[in-house]
Design a protein around this motif. Structure first.
Motif, PDB file in Angstrom:
ATOM      1  N   SER A 222      -7.225  -3.422 -13.066  1.00 42.74           N
ATOM      2  CA  SER A 222      -6.678  -3.263 -12.350  1.00 42.74           C
ATOM      3  C   SER A 222      -5.628  -3.831 -11.852  1.00 42.74           C
ATOM      4  O   SER A 222      -5.266  -5.073 -13.194  1.00 42.74           O
TER       5      SER A 222
ATOM      6  N   MET B 191      -1.771  -6.219 -11.486  1.00 41.99           N
ATOM      7  CA  MET B 191      -1.988  -7.476 -10.600  1.00 41.99           C
ATOM      8  C   MET B 191      -0.827  -7.005  -9.280  1.00 41.99           C
ATOM      9  O   MET B 191       0.506  -6.047  -9.520  1.00 41.99           O
ATOM     10  N   PHE B 192      -1.059  -7.031  -8.824  1.00 43.32           N
ATOM     11  CA  PHE B 192      -0.818  -6.906  -7.129  1.00 43.32           C
ATOM     12  C   PHE B 192       0.956  -6.609  -6.772  1.00 43.32           C
ATOM     13  O   PHE B 192       1.119  -5.787  -6.400  1.00 43.32           O
ATOM     14  N   HIS B 193       1.358  -8.102  -6.984  1.00 45.31           N
ATOM     15  CA  HIS B 193       3.364  -8.115  -7.289  1.00 45.31           C
ATOM     16  C   HIS B 193       3.511  -6.852  -8.295  1.00 45.31           C
ATOM     17  O   HIS B 193       4.744  -6.314  -8.238  1.00 45.31           O
ATOM     18  N   HIS B 194       3.174  -6.500  -9.125  1.00 47.80           N
ATOM     19  CA  HIS B 194       3.291  -5.611 -10.297  1.00 47.80           C
ATOM     20  C   HIS B 194       3.293  -4.153  -9.366  1.00 47.80           C
ATOM     21  O   HIS B 194       4.073  -3.224 -10.031  1.00 47.80           O
ATOM     22  N   LEU B 195       2.279  -3.965  -9.168  1.00 48.75           N
ATOM     23  CA  LEU B 195       1.612  -2.579  -8.549  1.00 48.75           C
ATOM     24  C   LEU B 195       3.032  -2.262  -6.931  1.00 48.75           C
ATOM     25  O   LEU B 195       3.225  -1.305  -6.718  1.00 48.75           O
ATOM     26  N   LEU B 196       3.226  -3.742  -6.570  1.00 50.01           N
ATOM     27  CA  LEU B 196       3.824  -3.436  -5.673  1.00 50.01           C
ATOM     28  C   LEU B 196       5.643  -3.384  -6.051  1.00 50.01           C
ATOM     29  O   LEU B 196       6.485  -2.071  -5.546  1.00 50.01           O
TER      30      LEU B 196
ATOM     31  N   GLU C  79      -2.422  -9.103 -18.883  1.00 51.86           N
ATOM     32  CA  GLU C  79      -1.780 -10.058 -17.762  1.00 51.86           C
ATOM     33  C   GLU C  79      -0.541 -11.455 -18.923  1.00 51.86           C
ATOM     34  O   GLU C  79      -0.766 -11.125 -20.154  1.00 51.86           O
TER      35      GLU C  79
END
Length: 228
Positions: free
Chosen positions: A125, A127-132, A202
């Motif tokens: 999974s 990190m959310f901001h990396h995915l965006l 991370e």
């Protein structure tokens, strides 16, 4: 094509370098002769002490310059017919390279990217901001260059050496990724994507890219659309 060069930029990876080199050594790169080149970008954590255990070419930077600068050094020294990029951490699995390389060997591709976002392979999974950030940068690439990439920022990139030998890399840091993508697309590369596994780290585990690198990537995508 008989030879492949694996470029490994290294900066403070004392805990992962031995294992990734073992994985690279064990991987059959479509039965091509392997040339492994390490570029140490001024590591200070003891990584340099490990190089004496390996027979590979090692090039040293006298101060820390960034991934792009390390790869610029590596491309100059590469003698393979195909050049691939391998980070010194354990986020990617060298076993995923074979299908990318085969497309080049078959004469179908000049450049092949391993996508972490196209599905079909294990992927930790994000990190959310990396995915965006990754999705936005790929979208911006597609808008500016008329492509359909899903993962412009991927480490896993394989190049036919003859196709990129005259490309001058100017970026020193992680903006290497948008710069090389911009330049191969502007040259009309037959660029393919295939899914690859991703075992992301991370920050506490040693991940180095930050939101600032995202800003530089945006600037690079726009800049290299109109120059070089």
């Amino acid at each position: 094509m008989k030879k492949i060069t694996i470029l490994i930029p290294v900066y403070n990876e004392v805990n992962t370098l031995a294992e990734i080199l073992k994985k690279v050594e064990e991987t059959d790169f479509c039965s091509l002769e392997k040339e492994i080149i390490l570029i140490d970008d001024y590591s200070t954590d003891g990584t340099k002490d490990l190089y004496k255990n390996y027979p590979y070419k090692v090039f040293y930077h006298e101060y820390n310059q960034g991934k792009g600068a390390a790869l610029r050094t590596g491309f100059k020294e590469a003698s393979g017919d195909i050049v691939v990029i391998q980070d010194a951490d354990l986020e990617y699995d060298p076993k995923d390279y074979a299908p990318l390389i085969q497309l080049i060997l078959d004469g179908k591709a000049d450049v092949c990217y391993g996508s972490r976002l196209s599905g079909g392979k294990p992927s930790r999974s994000f990190m959310f901001h990396h995915l965006l950030g990754n999705k936005f940068l790929s979208l911006l690439t597609n808008i500016l260059y008329g492509s359909t990439l899903t993962d412009m920022e991927t480490c896993y990139k394989a190049f036919k050496k003859d196709f990129i030998k005259d490309i001058e890399i100017k970026s020193n840091r992680f903006d290497f990724e948008p710069e090389i993508t911009a330049k191969v697309l502007k040259r009309g590369a037959r660029l393919y994507e295939l899914p690859v596994s991703y075992y992301g780290r991370e920050f506490a585990e040693g991940k180095k890219i930050t939101w600032r690198d995202g800003i530089h990537a945006i600037i690079a995508l726009i800049k290299f659309r109109f120059i070089d």
